[in-house]
Design an enzyme around this catalytic site. Structure first.
Site, PDB file in Angstrom:
ATOM      1  N   LEU A 127      25.542   7.069  78.458  1.00  0.00           N
ATOM      2  CA  LEU A 127      26.766   6.731  77.721  1.00  0.00           C
ATOM      3  C   LEU A 127      26.712   7.249  76.288  1.00  0.00           C
ATOM      4  CD1 LEU A 127      27.244   3.036  78.911  1.00  0.00           C
ATOM      5  CD2 LEU A 127      28.577   5.026  79.625  1.00  0.00           C
ATOM      6  N   GLY A 187      21.290   7.871  70.294  1.00  0.00           N
ATOM      7  CA  GLY A 187      21.227   7.656  68.859  1.00  0.00           C
ATOM      8  C   GLY A 187      19.792   7.589  68.380  1.00  0.00           C
ATOM      9  N   GLY A 188      19.630   7.238  67.094  1.00  0.00           N
ATOM     10  CA  GLY A 188      18.307   7.188  66.506  1.00  0.00           C
ATOM     11  C   GLY A 188      17.421   6.111  67.084  1.00  0.00           C
ATOM     12  N   GLY A 207      17.613   5.002  70.428  1.00  0.00           N
ATOM     13  CA  GLY A 207      17.340   5.164  71.848  1.00  0.00           C
ATOM     14  C   GLY A 207      18.547   5.732  72.590  1.00  0.00           C
ATOM     15  N   THR A 208      18.469   5.690  73.948  1.00  0.00           N
ATOM     16  CA  THR A 208      19.520   6.220  74.821  1.00  0.00           C
ATOM     17  C   THR A 208      20.121   5.084  75.637  1.00  0.00           C
ATOM     18  OG1 THR A 208      18.291   8.306  74.986  1.00  0.00           O
ATOM     19  CG2 THR A 208      20.031   7.913  76.612  1.00  0.00           C
ATOM     20  N   LYS A 253      19.869  -0.001  77.462  1.00  0.00           N
ATOM     21  CA  LYS A 253      19.389   0.777  76.325  1.00  0.00           C
ATOM     22  C   LYS A 253      17.886   1.005  76.453  1.00  0.00           C
ATOM     23  CE  LYS A 253      19.276   0.916  71.268  1.00  0.00           C
ATOM     24  NZ  LYS A 253      19.666   0.219  70.033  1.00  0.00           N
ATOM     25  N   ASP A 312      23.850  -1.073  59.773  1.00  0.00           N
ATOM     26  CA  ASP A 312      24.335   0.251  60.199  1.00  0.00           C
ATOM     27  C   ASP A 312      25.781   0.156  60.692  1.00  0.00           C
ATOM     28  OD1 ASP A 312      24.183   2.956  60.550  1.00  0.00           O
ATOM     29  OD2 ASP A 312      23.157   2.871  62.479  1.00  0.00           O
TER      30      ASP A 312
END
Length: 734
Positions: free
Chosen positions: A413, A416-417, A419-420, A435, A532
Site C-alpha cells: 500500500l 516510508g522511512g 517500513g512497508t 506494517k 510527523d
C-alpha cells in the site's frame, strides 16, 4: 630503387602516426609509468607526450623524501589511479580555530577539468559541537543564487562532551551524501549554539573517501589531526581527444560517449573506454586489452570428481566433451551410484530434516519473540492497569503471511522511512493493513513495547486503530485497521471527479485532524506527540473522514513533562524551525506541522515546491508573505474561492498563520485550534442563527487581536524567512 623509396615513405608515415597519438617519445611505449608506489597508466603520464592531455599530466615530486605523484594542474597528490574512471587524491581538510559563528571555505575547483567529485565514493563529514555544515555553490558573483548541495548538523551529547568517535551519528560528528557531477563548492559552517565558545574548540568539515572513513578509521575524530584526507574523483576524457585514444573501439575494447553537466549547468561531451568481456588490460592503448585465460581456474570444467579438458579461446573458453569410452563408463557408473546413494539418503533423511526444521523454526520464533520484547508485552497486556487485552492481539507469523500472500509486492500500500505497509485479509475476512517495520535496535525494545501498548489504548474515531502485532519474526509486524481511500495528499493533488475536494470537506478534515491531535496531546491517558504530521500521514476512510496514521516516530511523555530532547526527525516543509535548532520537541511542534497542513488545504499547494520563488519555496513562508503583502486571495485554491466565504478563508488563514509563528510560545494549543475550527464550521452550517454568529465573531476577533499582539514582535522578519538577528535563525528554505 623504387622499393627503397617505398620503404622510406612507409617508415616516415608510421613515425608521423606514432607522434600524432602521443607516443613519439621512444620512452613512451605505452607501458605504465611508476612514481613511488603508484602506477601511472595511460591516458595519464609523467613525461611530455606520454599523457593524452595536460589535465592528465603527473609530476613526480622527489623533494618530499620518497617520490610522490601530483596532478600538475590541480596540485593534488595522487594515491592511486583506476582505469575504471576513478582517481584517489589527498585532499585538504577545512579546520577553523578558534570556533566562530559562521565560516566559509572554498574547495579546490575542478571546473574546466576532466574530474568531478565522486557521489558514490565520497561523503561530506563535519566535526564539532552544535554546528550546521553544508556545501553550497561557490558562485561569488551572486550570493543570492547559491545552491546547496548537501549538509548535516552535529550536536553535543551533554555539557559540550563529544562522543568517543566510534560512530559518526550526529553527536560531535555528522555525515551526508553529495550531489552528482560536483566540480566546485564552498564549505559553510554555522554555529547553532549561543553558549560560551572556548578558544580550543575547533570545527572541521571536508569531503572524504567513504570506504576509508568508515572502514579504515577506528576513531573518526582522528581526521581532526590530518591536514589531508583521501577523496575520490571521477574522470572522463573530452570527446575532442578521441583521436588520441590508441585502443578504443577495437575488437577487444569499447568506448562509450556521454554528456556531462557541471554544477554550474555547463554541458560537455565525454567518453570512457573499457575492455570487452573476456579481456583485461588498458583499453586506451593499441592491443592494450589481452585475453583472460579462464582455464587457469581449475574449477571451470569440473563436475563432481571429474575434470573435463578446458580449451581457452579468444574472449572465452569451452569444456571439451570426453570421447574416451572408459571415461563415459566411469561417469555412468559414478552417476548411477551417486543417484542411488542420494535417493536412499534423501528417503532416510527427509523425515529427520522435517523434524529438525520444525524444531529449528520453533526455536527461531521463540528467539525473535523474546528479542522483540514479546514477554514484556505479554506482561504489559496482562497487567490489571492496562485494559487492552480484548482489543490488542498477538498474531502469529503464519497468519499474517497467509493474509498478505507472503508479503507479495502486489499487496504493498505504501513505503516510508519507518517500513512497508501491505494490504491483507485475515481468516475471518477482515481487511487490515500490515506494517513491516525496520529492524529495531535491541536497546530500544522496552521503548517499542511501551509504544505498542500506548497505541493500543488510543480510542479515537479520527486515529487509525492498532489491532495487534506479531513479534515472532525477525522484523516486528504491526496490524492496523485498513483505510481504503488513500492519503489526504493524494486527495488534494490527484484529480477526483467523483468526490472533489470541496471547501466543506477540507474544513471538516481539518477539524477532525485537529480534534485527533488535541486528543493525543491532552485527552489520552498518556500525552503523545505525533512528530510527523503531514498530508501523507492523514488517511481517508470510506466516507472520506480523516484518520491520523503512522506513529513510527511518535513518543509518549510523562504528564508533567514539557518537551522531548531527541535527534531531529521529520519532513522538511513541516518541521518546526525552533525544534530544528534546539532538538527539543513540544506539543507546539505538532501545532506548527498542522499549520502547514491547513495552508495546503487552503491553497492546494505542496509544502515544498521548486516552482515557487526561492524565498517562497516553503509553503509556510509563502502564506505569511502573501498575507503581509495583502495578496492572500491570489494564492487560495480556485475550488476554495468558489465554495467558501471570504471571512471563512480569512479566519482559517489567520489561524494557520498563528500556528506557524516562529516563536512556539505564541502558537495556540491544539485544543484552541480545534475549538476555532469547530466554531468556523458551526457558523458555516447555521449562518442564520444570531447566537452562533456572535460566538464565531467573538472567537475570530479574539484570534485577530492575539495575532496583532505577536505579529510585530515575532513575524517582522518573515519576509526574509528568518527571525530577528538576536534570536535563532530557522532554516525554512531547505
Amino acid at each position: 630503387m623504387d622499393m627503397t623509396v617505398g620503404m622510406v615513405f612507409l617508415l616516415w608515415s608510421m613515425n608521423v602516426f606514432i607522434e600524432a597519438v602521443g607516443l613519439g617519445n621512444s620512452s613512451c611505449s605505452g607501458a605504465a609509468a611508476v612514481c613511488g608506489n603508484v602506477t601511472i597508466p595511460y591516458p595519464f603520464g609523467i613525461k611530455p607526450g606520454c599523457y593524452i592531455d595536460d589535465s592528465f599530466a603527473i609530476d613526480c615530486n622527489n623533494t618530499l623524501g620518497s617520490p610522490k605523484p601530483f596532478l600538475r594542474r590541480l596540485d593534488l597528490e595522487v594515491l592511486d589511479i583506476s582505469l575504471e574512471g576513478t582517481l584517489r587524491v589527498n585532499y585538504p581538510t577545512t579546520p577553523w580555530c578558534p570556533k566562530s559563528e559562521i565560516e566559509n571555505a572554498t574547495s579546490v575547483s575542478l571546473a574546466s577539468s576532466p574530474f568531478v567529485f565522486s557521489k558514490l565514493r565520497n561523503i561530506f563529514v563535519a566535526m564539532g559541537c552544535d554546528n550546521l555544515a553544508y556545501l553550497q555553490s561557490d558562485d561569488s558573483s551572486n550570493s543570492s543564487l547559491r545552491i546547496i548541495y548537501g549538509g548535516c548538523m552535529s550536536v553535543c551529547e551533554k555539557d559540550g562532551i563529544q562522543s568517543n568517535g566510534s560512530s559518526c551519528n550526529g553527536i560531535g560528528c555528522c555525515k551526508t551524501t553529495i550531489a552528482s557531477d560536483l566540480d566546485g563548492f564552498t564549505t559553510r559552517i554555522e554555529s547553532t549554539s549561543a553558549s560560551f565558545k572556548r578558544t580550543e574548540d575547533c570545527i572541521y568539515a571536508s569531503l572524504v573517501d567513504q570506504k576509508w572513513f568508515e572502514e579504515n578509521l577506528t576513531n573518526h575524530f582522528e581526521v581532526r589531526k590530518m591536514s589531508h584526507v583521501p577523496v575520490v574523483l571521477n574522470w572522463e576524457i573530452n570527446a575532442n581527444l578521441s583521436s588520441r585514444v590508441m585502443g578504443g573501439d577495437s575488437s577487444h575494447s569499447t568506448c562509450q560517449f556521454a554528456n556531462r553537466s557541471s554544477s554550474l549547468g555547463n554541458m560537455s561531451s565525454t567518453f570512457t573506454c573499457s575492455c570487452n568481456s573476456g579481456f583485461e588490460g588498458n583499453p586506451y592503448l593499441v592491443d592494450g586489452c589481452h585475453d583472460i585465460d579462464e582455464c587457469a581456474n581449475l574449477e571451470v570444467c569440473s563436475f563432481y570428481n571429474l575434470r573435463y579438458p578446458c580449451v581457452n579461446v579468444l574472449g572465452g573458453y569451452y569444456c571439451d566433451p570426453i570421447s574416451d569410452h572408459k571415461s563415459h563408463s566411469k561417469i555412468i557408473i559414478i552417476g548411477i551410484s551417486t543417484g542411488f546413494g542420494l535417493l536412499f539418503l534423501f528417503i532416510g533423511g527427509w523425515w529427520s530434516y522435517k523434524v529438525v526444521k520444525k524444531r529449528k523454526n520453533i526455536k527461531r520464533k521463540e528467539k525473535f519473540f523474546k528479542r522483540n520484547g514479546g514477554l514484556l508485552l505479554q506482561q504489559q497486556l496482562s497487567s490489571s492497569e492496562v485494559a487492552v487485552e480484548k482489543t490488542t492481539k498477538l498474531f502469529n507469523s503464519k497468519e499474517l503471511e497467509k493474509a498478505t500472500d507472503n508479503f507479495n509486492v502486489n499487496r504493498i500500500l505504501g513505503q516510508g522511512g519507518q517500513g512497508t505497509v501491505y494490504k491483507g485479509m485475515l481468516i475471518d475476512g477482515k481487511i487490515v493493513a500490515v506494517k513491516k517495520s525496520k529492524v529495531i535496535d535491541e536497546g530500544k525494545i522496552e521503548e517499542f513495547v511501551n509504544e505498542v501498548v500506548i497505541l493500543s489504548q488510543i480510542n479515537h474515531r479520527n486515529v487509525v486503530k492498532l489491532l495487534g502485532c506479531c513479534l515472532e519474526t525477525e522484523i516486528p509486524l504491526l496490524v492496523y485497521e485498513f483505510i481504503p481511500n488513500g492519503t489526504l495528499s493524494q486527495y488534494l493533488y490527484d484529480q477526483n471527479e467523483e468526490f472533489p475536494a470541496t471547501w466543506d470537506m477540507r474544513l471538516r478534515i481539518a477539524t477532525e485532524v485537529a480534534g485527533a491531535l488535541f486528543y493525543l496531546h491532552s485527552a489520552a491517558s498518556t500525552p503523545i506527540y505525533h512528530r510527523d504530521i503531514k498530508t501523507t500521514n492523514i488517511l481517508l476512510d470510506d466516507k472520506y473522514r480523516a484518520k491520523v496514521a503512522d506513529f513510527g516516530t511518535s513518543r509518549s511523555i510523562a504528564v508533567d513533562q514539557t518537551h522531548l530532547t531527541t535527534v531531529v526527525q521529520g519532513t522538511f516543509g513541516y518541521l518546526d524551525p525552533e525544534y530544528f535548532q534546539s532538538s527539543q520537541f513540544t506539543e507546539k511542534s505538532d501545532v506548527y506541522s498542522f499549520g502547514v497542513v491547513l495552508v495546503e488545504l487552503l491553497t492546494g499547494e505542496k509544502a515544498i515546491s521548486s516552482t515557487r520563488t526561492k524565498e517562497c519555496k516553503s509553503l509556510a513562508t509563502y502564506l505569511i508573505h502573501s498575507m503581509e503583502e495583502n495578496n492572500l486571495f491570489d494564492i487560495i485554491d480556485a475550488r476554495v474561492m468558489k465554495d467558501a466565504k471570504q471571512e471563512e478563508i480569512i479566519a482559517v488563514a489567520n489561524l494557520a498563520k498563528m500556528c506557524l509563528n516562529l516563536n512556539r510560545k505564541e502558537r495556540p494549543t491544539m485544543k484552541e485550534v480545534a475549538k476555532q475550527l469547530e466554531a468556523i464550521q458551526t457558523s458555516q452550517k447555521t449562518p442564520n442563527v444570531q447566537q452562533n454568529y456572535e460566538e464565531v465573531e467573538y472567537v475570530r476577533t479574539e484570534m485577530y487581536e492575539q495575532w496583532d499582539d505577536v505579529s510585530t514582535s515575532t513575524m517582522s522578519g518573515a519576509d526574509s524567512g528568518l527571525a530577528s538577528s538576536s534570536g535563532p535563525r530557522p532554516l525554512l528554505y531547505f
